[in-house]
Structure formats: C-alpha cells, structure tokens
Design an enzyme around this catalytic site. Structure first.
Site, PDB file in Angstrom:
ATOM      1  CG  ASP A  20      13.024 -37.956  -1.708  1.00 26.19           C
ATOM      2  OD1 ASP A  20      12.544 -38.783  -0.909  1.00 26.19           O
ATOM      3  OD2 ASP A  20      13.010 -36.723  -1.497  1.00 26.19           O
ATOM      4  CG  ASN A  22      10.933 -45.083  -2.370  1.00 21.77           C
ATOM      5  OD1 ASN A  22      10.967 -44.752  -3.548  1.00 21.77           O
ATOM      6  ND2 ASN A  22      11.911 -45.748  -1.779  1.00 21.77           N
ATOM      7  N   GLY A  23       7.667 -42.833  -0.248  1.00 16.71           N
ATOM      8  CA  GLY A  23       6.556 -42.685   0.687  1.00 16.71           C
ATOM      9  C   GLY A  23       5.349 -42.033   0.027  1.00 16.71           C
ATOM     10  NE  ARG A  24       7.361 -37.059  -1.385  1.00 18.91           N
ATOM     11  CZ  ARG A  24       8.357 -36.339  -1.875  1.00 18.91           C
ATOM     12  NH1 ARG A  24       8.087 -35.258  -2.583  1.00 18.91           N
ATOM     13  NH2 ARG A  24       9.609 -36.687  -1.657  1.00 18.91           N
ATOM     14  CG  HIS A  37      10.578 -47.758   1.443  1.00 21.73           C
ATOM     15  ND1 HIS A  37      11.088 -46.556   1.012  1.00 21.73           N
ATOM     16  CD2 HIS A  37      10.108 -47.531   2.704  1.00 21.73           C
ATOM     17  CE1 HIS A  37      10.940 -45.640   1.977  1.00 21.73           C
ATOM     18  NE2 HIS A  37      10.344 -46.208   2.997  1.00 21.73           N
ATOM     19  CG  ASN A  68      16.892 -41.651   5.465  1.00 23.93           C
ATOM     20  OD1 ASN A  68      17.374 -41.996   4.381  1.00 23.93           O
ATOM     21  ND2 ASN A  68      16.110 -40.571   5.573  1.00 23.93           N
ATOM     22  NE  ARG A  71      12.944 -41.336   6.294  1.00 26.76           N
ATOM     23  CZ  ARG A  71      12.582 -41.324   5.031  1.00 26.76           C
ATOM     24  NH1 ARG A  71      11.917 -42.351   4.530  1.00 26.76           N
ATOM     25  NH2 ARG A  71      12.875 -40.308   4.252  1.00 26.76           N
ATOM     26  NE  ARG A 193      14.626 -31.654   1.248  1.00 27.33           N
ATOM     27  CZ  ARG A 193      13.308 -31.387   1.134  1.00 27.33           C
ATOM     28  NH1 ARG A 193      12.898 -30.201   0.732  1.00 27.33           N
ATOM     29  NH2 ARG A 193      12.417 -32.327   1.410  1.00 27.33           N
ATOM     30  CB  SER A 195      18.800 -34.522   1.317  1.00 30.09           C
ATOM     31  OG  SER A 195      17.593 -33.816   1.159  1.00 30.09           O
TER      32      SER A 195
HETATM   33  C1  IPE Z   1      17.297 -38.254   0.989  1.00 30.49           C
HETATM   34  O1  IPE Z   1      15.907 -38.297   1.038  1.00 30.49           O
HETATM   35  C2  IPE Z   1      17.882 -39.579   1.417  1.00 30.49           C
HETATM   36  C3  IPE Z   1      17.668 -40.673   0.475  1.00 30.49           C
HETATM   37  C4  IPE Z   1      17.093 -40.605  -0.680  1.00 30.49           C
HETATM   38  C5  IPE Z   1      18.194 -41.938   0.906  1.00 30.49           C
HETATM   39  P1  IPE Z   1      15.102 -37.815   2.328  1.00 30.49           P
HETATM   40  O2  IPE Z   1      13.675 -38.040   2.016  1.00 30.49           O
HETATM   41  O3  IPE Z   1      15.646 -38.458   3.543  1.00 30.49           O
HETATM   42  O4  IPE Z   1      15.487 -36.263   2.375  1.00 30.49           O
HETATM   43  P2  IPE Z   1      14.677 -35.016   2.957  1.00 30.49           P
HETATM   44  O5  IPE Z   1      14.280 -35.379   4.354  1.00 30.49           O
HETATM   45  O6  IPE Z   1      13.491 -34.810   2.071  1.00 30.49           O
HETATM   46  O7  IPE Z   1      15.645 -33.880   2.872  1.00 30.49           O
HETATM   47  C1  IPE Z   2      13.179 -42.281  -0.387  1.00 31.00           C
HETATM   48  O1  IPE Z   2      11.806 -42.152  -0.259  1.00 31.00           O
HETATM   49  C2  IPE Z   2      13.720 -43.465   0.372  1.00 31.00           C
HETATM   50  C3  IPE Z   2      14.499 -43.096   1.548  1.00 31.00           C
HETATM   51  C4  IPE Z   2      14.769 -41.892   1.949  1.00 31.00           C
HETATM   52  C5  IPE Z   2      15.015 -44.181   2.362  1.00 31.00           C
HETATM   53  P1  IPE Z   2      11.123 -41.471   1.020  1.00 31.00           P
HETATM   54  O2  IPE Z   2      10.856 -42.535   2.022  1.00 31.00           O
HETATM   55  O3  IPE Z   2      11.940 -40.319   1.505  1.00 31.00           O
HETATM   56  O4  IPE Z   2       9.772 -40.956   0.377  1.00 31.00           O
HETATM   57  P2  IPE Z   2       9.027 -39.596   0.642  1.00 31.00           P
HETATM   58  O5  IPE Z   2      10.026 -38.486   0.470  1.00 31.00           O
HETATM   59  O6  IPE Z   2       8.506 -39.663   2.049  1.00 31.00           O
HETATM   60  O7  IPE Z   2       7.950 -39.555  -0.386  1.00 31.00           O
HETATM   61 MG    MG Z   3      11.984 -38.354   1.043  1.00 32.22          MG
END
Ligand code: IPE
Ligand code: IPE
Ligand code: MG
Length: 244
Positions: A20, A22-24, A37, A68, A71, A193, A195
């Site tokens: 978890d 990647n987005g941040r 990603h 997911n 999204r 958590r 998840s």
């Molecule tokens: C959990 O991360 C799923 C994966 C890492 C693939 P999320 O980013 O989807 O989980 P939440 O939304 O923070 O619970």
């Molecule tokens: C995990 O990173 C990758 C997947 C859930 C597919 P996120 O995309 O959830 O990154 P954040 O939580 O928004 O930083």
């Molecule tokens: Mg995430």
C-alpha cells in the site's frame, strides 16, 4: 547488519504483503498515481527476488482487491497494464528461478489479454518447486470465503444430507489451500488495517506495519522485518514455555 544479499535467519515460511501507498508516493512528488504504481512494480521485483534468494517458501502479494475495481477506470486500466507488463517482463526470471506462479481472487473479471498472460505463466511454472509466488488479484477475503462456501453448497446438493463442513475442508476449498499457513503479514504505508486480505488464513499470523510507502519498500527493510519476526514467540492460544 548483514549484506542485503545474505540470508536472514530464520525467514518466515509464508510471508504475505499488503502493498500500500503507491498513490501517496506519487502525490508527494507531484506525479500522477500511475507513476507510484510503476515504481511499486519495481519494489515487487526486488522483494520477489530477495524472498527467493533467502529461501521463503511462499510469498503472497496483495496487488488488486475486489474493492479496487471501484477506483476510476483510468487507474484500473493502468494497474491492469502494469500487471501485463510484469507478467511479460518477469516470465524468464520466474521460470529460471523455479518460482511457481499462483493467483487468488475472482479472476474472471481480469481483462482477457492480461488473463491470457497470467494463465500461460501459471501453467508454464506449475511444476516449479522453488517458491510459490501468489498474486492476490481481484481478491477479497470475504468474497473468497463466500465463493468457497457456495462451491461446497452446490456440491452438497448431490447428497440428501450434506456432511457438516469442517475447518480443514474449508481451508482446503479456499484458493490458498495449496499454500503453507501464513506466518507473517506486512502492510506498508502506515495504515493499520487488514482491508479484506486473507481473513481466514491470518488466524495465527504475525503482523508487521511499517510507515514506508510501498515504492520505497525494498529488500533492506524486508530483512529488518524478517529479523523482527524471527524474535517473536507464537503461542497459538497456549501458554509460554517456562523460562529457565
Ligand atoms: C489494499 O489497499 C489493497 C491492496 C494493497 C491491493 P487499499 O488502498 O485498497 O486499502 P484501503 O482502501 O486503504 O483499506
Ligand atoms: C496500493 O497503493 C496499490 C493498490 C491498492 C492497487 P494505493 O493505490 O492504495 O496507494 P494509496 O493508498 O492511495 O497511497
Ligand atoms: Mg491504498
């Protein structure tokens, strides 16, 4: 501390990772989420290699959850594209290193071209004995249990009085049934958590939460996590052995 290439001892038999953050990671750099990603895929490569080198029997990576799919479609498409790239680029590495690729989740929803690559590599690597690499794709722990129970109920219709389900049977009906018990679950990015990951399978797993964002999580930190794990005492509901 040992060099990163040296094996930490002992390693978990089955490590599972919620990858978890990647987005941040991308947002911190003013980049689109996809860039996070993409960098995260580099961490996947490094962590898979390290686990193989260090003798981990099973590595399970939470790559894409059932939830997911909700999204934005552009992000989902980017993730599926990266998955296809990963499967094509890592094919040789997986085969030469005796890694068996396995996938868990509702795979019917994975786009056909990606699914074809996935199925082909799973078939090609099916006999490999080195390490089982499981990708949790389109995966949810609750969905997985529901699917297993429904499968059991459907087969039960052939009998007048279906036998009660046992814990061992349900364990075997899950797509993780071929894997050893989960020893350690790691979650990156500071979220505390689970998840919807491996809900049944985590019953006696150890947990490790790190604030590191997944694209920054590489083998040096994994080594430190394994060292922490090796010092834990697992009791499975029993009492500690008497101290001398
Ligand atoms: C959990 O991360 C799923 C994966 C890492 C693939 P999320 O980013 O989807 O989980 P939440 O939304 O923070 O619970
Ligand atoms: C995990 O990173 C990758 C997947 C859930 C597919 P996120 O995309 O959830 O990154 P954040 O939580 O928004 O930083
Ligand atoms: Mg995430």
């Amino acid at each position: 501390m040992a060099e990163d290439g040296a094996r930490p001892a002992p390693v978990p038999g089955h490590a599972a990772i919620i990858m978890d953050g990647n987005g941040r990671w991308a947002r911190q750099r003013g980049l689109p989420r996809e860039a996070g990603h993409r960098e995260g895929a580099r961490s996947v490569r490094d962590i898979v290699r390290a686990c193989r080198e260090w003798g981990v029997r099973a590595l399970t990576l939470y790559a894409f959850s059932w939830q997911n799919w909700d999204r934005p479609s552009a992000e989902v498409e980017a993730l599926m594209g990266l998955l296809a790239e990963f499967l094509a680029d890592e094919r040789e590495e997986i085969l030469t290193n005796q890694i068996r690729l396995h996938a868990i989740g509702r795979l019917h929803r994975i786009p056909a071209p990606v699914r074809t690559l996935l199925d082909a590599l799973m078939a090609e690597s099916a006999g490999n004995q080195g390490m089982i690499l499981t990708l949790a794709l389109s995966y949810g722990g609750r969905e997985s249990i529901v699917d297993a129970v429904n499968h059991r109920l459907a087969s039960g219709f052939r009998h007048d009085t279906p036998a009660p389900v046992t814990e061992e049977e349900l364990t075997g009906l899950l797509p993780t049934g071929i894997l050893p018990p989960v020893d350690l679950v790691i979650r990156t990015s500071g979220e505390l958590r689970v998840s919807n990951f491996l809900l049944w399978e985590c019953a006696y797993a150890e947990f490790f939460f790190t604030p590191t964002l997944w694209p920054d999580f590489r083998r040096a930190e994994l080594r430190a996590v394994f060292e922490d794990f090796s010092g834990r005492q697992r009791r499975y509901g029993q009492v500690s052995p008497p101290s001398r």
